[in-house]
Write an enzyme that holds these catalytic residues in place. Structure first.
Site, short mmCIF file in Angstrom:
data_model
loop_
_atom_site.label_atom_id
_atom_site.label_comp_id
_atom_site.label_asym_id
_atom_site.label_seq_id
_atom_site.Cartn_x
_atom_site.Cartn_y
_atom_site.Cartn_z
N ASP A 13 0.81 -1.23 0.00
CA ASP A 13 0.00 0.00 0.00
C ASP A 13 0.84 1.27 0.00
O ASP A 13 0.46 2.29 0.59
CB ASP A 13 -0.98 0.02 1.20
CG ASP A 13 -1.75 -1.27 1.32
OD1 ASP A 13 -2.21 -1.76 0.27
OD2 ASP A 13 -1.87 -1.81 2.44
N LYS A 16 2.34 2.19 -5.09
CA LYS A 16 3.11 1.70 -6.24
C LYS A 16 2.37 1.91 -7.56
O LYS A 16 2.98 2.26 -8.56
CB LYS A 16 3.39 0.19 -6.09
CG LYS A 16 4.22 -0.19 -4.88
CD LYS A 16 4.41 -1.68 -4.78
CE LYS A 16 3.20 -2.45 -4.34
NZ LYS A 16 2.74 -2.23 -2.97
N GLY A 40 -4.27 -4.69 -4.22
CA GLY A 40 -5.31 -3.75 -4.66
C GLY A 40 -4.61 -2.50 -5.13
O GLY A 40 -4.22 -1.66 -4.33
N HIS A 41 -4.37 -2.42 -6.43
CA HIS A 41 -3.55 -1.32 -6.97
C HIS A 41 -4.44 -0.22 -7.53
O HIS A 41 -5.18 -0.42 -8.48
CB HIS A 41 -2.60 -1.88 -8.04
CG HIS A 41 -1.56 -2.79 -7.46
ND1 HIS A 41 -0.87 -3.72 -8.18
CD2 HIS A 41 -1.08 -2.89 -6.19
CE1 HIS A 41 -0.01 -4.36 -7.40
NE2 HIS A 41 -0.13 -3.87 -6.18
N GLN A 222 2.37 -6.05 -2.91
CA GLN A 222 2.71 -6.06 -1.46
C GLN A 222 4.03 -5.29 -1.21
O GLN A 222 4.29 -4.34 -1.91
CB GLN A 222 2.78 -7.49 -0.91
CG GLN A 222 1.43 -8.20 -0.85
CD GLN A 222 1.02 -8.86 -2.15
OE1 GLN A 222 1.81 -9.55 -2.76
NE2 GLN A 222 -0.20 -8.68 -2.57
P1 IMP Z 1 -2.42 -12.84 2.16
O1 IMP Z 1 -1.44 -12.33 1.18
O2 IMP Z 1 -3.85 -12.58 1.76
O3 IMP Z 1 -2.18 -14.27 2.51
O4 IMP Z 1 -2.25 -12.02 3.54
C1 IMP Z 1 -1.07 -12.09 4.33
C2 IMP Z 1 -0.75 -10.74 4.95
O5 IMP Z 1 -0.35 -9.84 3.92
C3 IMP Z 1 -1.94 -10.08 5.63
O6 IMP Z 1 -1.48 -9.34 6.74
C4 IMP Z 1 -2.48 -9.14 4.58
O7 IMP Z 1 -3.20 -8.06 5.13
C5 IMP Z 1 -1.20 -8.69 3.93
N1 IMP Z 1 -1.37 -8.27 2.52
C6 IMP Z 1 -1.54 -9.07 1.45
N2 IMP Z 1 -1.63 -8.35 0.33
C7 IMP Z 1 -1.50 -7.07 0.69
C8 IMP Z 1 -1.48 -5.85 -0.04
O8 IMP Z 1 -1.58 -5.81 -1.28
N3 IMP Z 1 -1.30 -4.71 0.69
C9 IMP Z 1 -1.13 -4.74 2.04
N4 IMP Z 1 -1.15 -5.85 2.76
C10 IMP Z 1 -1.32 -7.01 2.09
#
Ligand code: IMP
Length: 423
Positions: A13, A16, A40-41, A222
């Site tokens: 977040d 990017k 979520g871009h 991420q």
């Molecule tokens: P997962 O990727 O859904 O398995 O989540 C694992 C951890 O990564 C959790 O704490 C999510 O909130 C975090 N996370 C996954 N994708 C994103 C992202 O695009 N932005 C911020 N946090 C993320």
């Protein structure tokens, strides 16, 4: 010709997508190399907000080709939705979208297990998009790849065996009934596959053939703090969002890489569980969250906010090999009287600027801050460094001094034009 990488420096977040969109006219190809629809871009164009979960953030530029490479895990219904939504707006993907036949599929049973685990255990705070379970199947050597869908008979057997295992786990461990059949899953998956089939190729060869004629940008999702190896394990995602992941996730060898953009917000945020040493007090947290609109683009969850964490940033620059620093959301601090920047942690009584290897240790870290005077003047939409309030300039100059790297881009608002480029 060049092949550059852009990664998130913090816990995701960082903004990017806006930077990718901003840089898109310099590149012929933009390729997502890991993760899935947990991302979520957000891109703003002429006041309209677009959120991409699977497509690269460059897709609004008709001259760029979008690639989803094999490092990703793809949930087909989401991909089809994104493609069809943009097609309705007149955006064509013909000849400008390629999807790896080696990318793994996120299946409905991955979403189900992710959701049930979160409901029953709530250990990680995932996005519930099936990411961990899909990568688990990949590394357990029973995942289903996009290219497998060309052979319906074979893929049905694979689905059956994975589904049986997931159903057993759901029933016997989580006391949860999941009644969908393998045939139903296959039928639904093949319907979506028909739509994306024209775009499926071997992207490893495509990218490697393109490399001598086209500019390529590899887009990370991420951020370093969520990296499976370098992040705050176990509160991480299941892929490698750092620059190393760009090589394994695309098949482009490391000797081709030139610039590595590292994107950092002027503060930090994170969602889900896991420590955030510079987290703000409740009231300050709410203030920054509301000013910065810090709500998850995928899940809508409130993000925790903290002051900029120099210790984490130094670590992130090191493991990513960042060459070009990008700072976003500087405008959010307008109106702040004081702004803090964490230079060190105190861990077990010792002052350190090294990032602890585990979340257990990170939990104990007490941040040491340096304080800056804030500014009242609007920095929103400022386009040159000299136009920034002198206090904002001081703050930015300190980033460069502390991190030992020049800032290439400063973002001062959500739209493309709200950007300062420093030569
Ligand atoms: P997962 O990727 O859904 O398995 O989540 C694992 C951890 O990564 C959790 O704490 C999510 O909130 C975090 N996370 C996954 N994708 C994103 C992202 O695009 N932005 C911020 N946090 C993320």
């Amino acid at each position: 010709m060049k092949c550059d990488i852009l990664v998130g420096g913090q816990w995701g977040d960082e903004g990017k997508a806006k930077i990718i969109d901003f840089l898109s006219n310099k590149y012929h190809i933009v390729c997502r190399f890991q993760g899935g629809s947990n991302a979520g871009h957000t891109v703003f164009k002429n006041g309209v907000k677009y959120v991409f979960h699977l497509l690269p953030s460059s897709v609004l530029h008709p001259q760029t080709t979008a690639v989803l490479s094999h490092g990703m895990v793809i949930y087909l219904p989401q991909l089809v939705k994104e493609i069809q939504t943009l097609e309705k707006e007149g955006i064509s993907f013909e000849g400008r979208l390629f999807i790896s036949d080696k990318a793994f599929l996120v299946m409905d049973y991955h979403l189900e297990i992710d959701k049930v685990k979160e409901q029953k255990e709530n250990k990680v705070g995932t996005t519930c998009k099936g990411i961990g379970p899909a990568y688990t199947d990949k590394y357990d050597r029973k995942g289903i790849r996009v290219g497998d869908l060309f052979d319906e008979g074979e893929v049905l057997n694979k689905i059956k065996s994975c589904l049986d295992e997931q159903k057993n786990l759901l029933k016997n461990y989580y006391q949860h009934d999941y009644l969908v059949t393998a045939e139903e899953i296959l039928e639904k998956t093949l319907k979506d596959f028909k739509i994306i089939q024209p775009y499926v190729i071997d992207t490893t060869y495509y990218l490697n053939h393109a490399i001598s004629q086209k500019n390529i940008l590899l887009e990370g999702a991420q951020g370093a703090g969520l990296d499976i190896d370098f992040g705050t394990y176990p509160f991480v995602t299941s892929s490698s969002p750092t620059s190393g992941g760009a090589a394994t996730g695309t098949g482009i060898a490391v000797n081709h890489f030139q610039k590595i953009y590292g994107v950092f917000k002027a503060y930090v945020t994170r969602v889900g569980k896991g420590s955030l040493p510079t987290i703000l007090s409740n009231e300050e947290n709410i203030q920054l969250r509301d000013k910065g609109k810090e709500f998850g683009a995928t899940t809508g969850r409130q993000r925790s906010c903290g002051w900029f964490d120099g210790v984490q940033a130094k670590y992130s620059l090191m493991i990513n090999g960042v060459t070009d620093l990008v700072i976003t959301k500087l405008d959010v601090f307008t109106g702040y009287k004081k702004i803090k920047f964490c230079t060190h942690y105190i861990v077990d009584g010792f002052k350190t600027d090294m990032f602890p290897p585990s979340n257990q240790k990170l939990k104990k870290a007490e941040p040491v801050y340096i304080e800056f005077e804030g500014w009242e003047d609007q920095v929103y939409q400022v386009q040159t460094f000299d136009e920034l309030h002198p206090n904002a300039q001081k703050f930015i100059n300190y980033f460069e001094e502390y991190l030992g790297l020049r800032i290439s881009i400063i973002s001062t608002g959500p739209e493309k034009q709200d950007t300062i480029v420093r030569n």
